[in-house]
Design a protein around this motif. Structure first.
Motif, mmCIF file in Angstrom:
data_model
loop_
_atom_site.group_PDB
_atom_site.id
_atom_site.type_symbol
_atom_site.label_atom_id
_atom_site.label_comp_id
_atom_site.label_asym_id
_atom_site.label_seq_id
_atom_site.Cartn_x
_atom_site.Cartn_y
_atom_site.Cartn_z
ATOM 1 N N ARG A 28 0.891 -1.120 0.016
ATOM 2 C CA ARG A 28 -0.026 -0.095 -0.009
ATOM 3 C C ARG A 28 0.873 1.219 -0.081
ATOM 4 N N LEU A 29 2.058 1.266 0.548
ATOM 5 C CA LEU A 29 2.801 2.412 0.804
ATOM 6 C C LEU A 29 3.321 2.615 -0.589
ATOM 7 N N ILE A 30 4.040 1.506 -1.242
ATOM 8 C CA ILE A 30 4.386 1.710 -2.739
ATOM 9 C C ILE A 30 3.513 2.121 -3.778
ATOM 10 N N GLN A 31 2.383 1.744 -3.651
ATOM 11 C CA GLN A 31 1.196 2.291 -4.559
ATOM 12 C C GLN A 31 0.870 3.586 -4.088
ATOM 13 N N LYS A 32 0.897 3.967 -2.942
ATOM 14 C CA LYS A 32 0.613 5.543 -2.565
ATOM 15 C C LYS A 32 1.473 6.422 -2.984
ATOM 16 N N TYR A 33 2.810 6.033 -2.650
ATOM 17 C CA TYR A 33 4.149 6.910 -3.302
ATOM 18 C C TYR A 33 4.823 5.981 -4.493
ATOM 19 N N PRO A 34 4.365 6.508 -5.472
ATOM 20 C CA PRO A 34 5.289 5.843 -6.732
ATOM 21 C C PRO A 34 6.679 6.274 -6.899
ATOM 22 N N SER A 35 7.075 7.320 -6.020
ATOM 23 C CA SER A 35 8.358 7.731 -6.298
ATOM 24 C C SER A 35 9.291 6.754 -5.752
ATOM 25 N N ILE A 36 8.647 5.609 -4.730
ATOM 26 C CA ILE A 36 9.624 4.692 -4.311
ATOM 27 C C ILE A 36 9.800 3.768 -5.300
ATOM 28 N N GLN A 37 10.990 3.613 -5.377
ATOM 29 C CA GLN A 37 11.746 2.625 -6.476
ATOM 30 C C GLN A 37 12.761 1.712 -5.990
ATOM 31 N N ASP A 81 -9.205 4.650 5.064
ATOM 32 C CA ASP A 81 -9.495 5.104 3.785
ATOM 33 C C ASP A 81 -10.910 4.256 3.180
ATOM 34 N N GLN A 82 -11.513 3.404 3.941
ATOM 35 C CA GLN A 82 -12.734 2.559 3.891
ATOM 36 C C GLN A 82 -12.608 1.350 2.870
#
Length: 99
Positions: A28-37, A81-82
């Motif tokens: 979920r963090l990688i999806q929310k912050y696509p700058s994470i490579q 976020d439901q």
């Protein structure tokens, strides 16, 4: 950035509230912050091992000598976020075919 701030010791309470209590995992963090490579290898290294799960054996070996019956609470919760959080092991057991 947000994630850098949460990694600091003085923001431990905020990390608990925004990440732990909201069931935000690595995906979920990688999806929310696509700058994470990160590479797949790095991702796998970051993934924590599943912790042992403890279940209650609800059957008697005198009555059922060749099988056991488990009592399991299925872990489910609604995130802020439901979206629905579902526990890995209990959901697997709930969805498996029993004989």
């Amino acid at each position: 950035t947000f994630l850098n701030r949460l990694s600091q010791k003085e923001h431990k309470a905020e990390y608990k509230t925004k990440i732990v209590d909201n069931y935000r995992g690595l995906v979920r963090l990688i999806q929310k912050y696509p700058s994470i490579q990160i590479s797949l290898e790095q991702f796998c290294d970051l993934c924590p091992r599943l912790q042992p799960r403890f279940f209650t054996i609800a059957s008697s070996s005198a009555v059922y000598p060749k099988s056991i019956h488990l009592t399991v609470t299925v872990a489910r919760a609604v995130r802020l976020d439901q979206t629905l959080f579902q526990g890995v092991c209990s959901t697997y057991l709930a969805n498996s075919n029993s004989s």
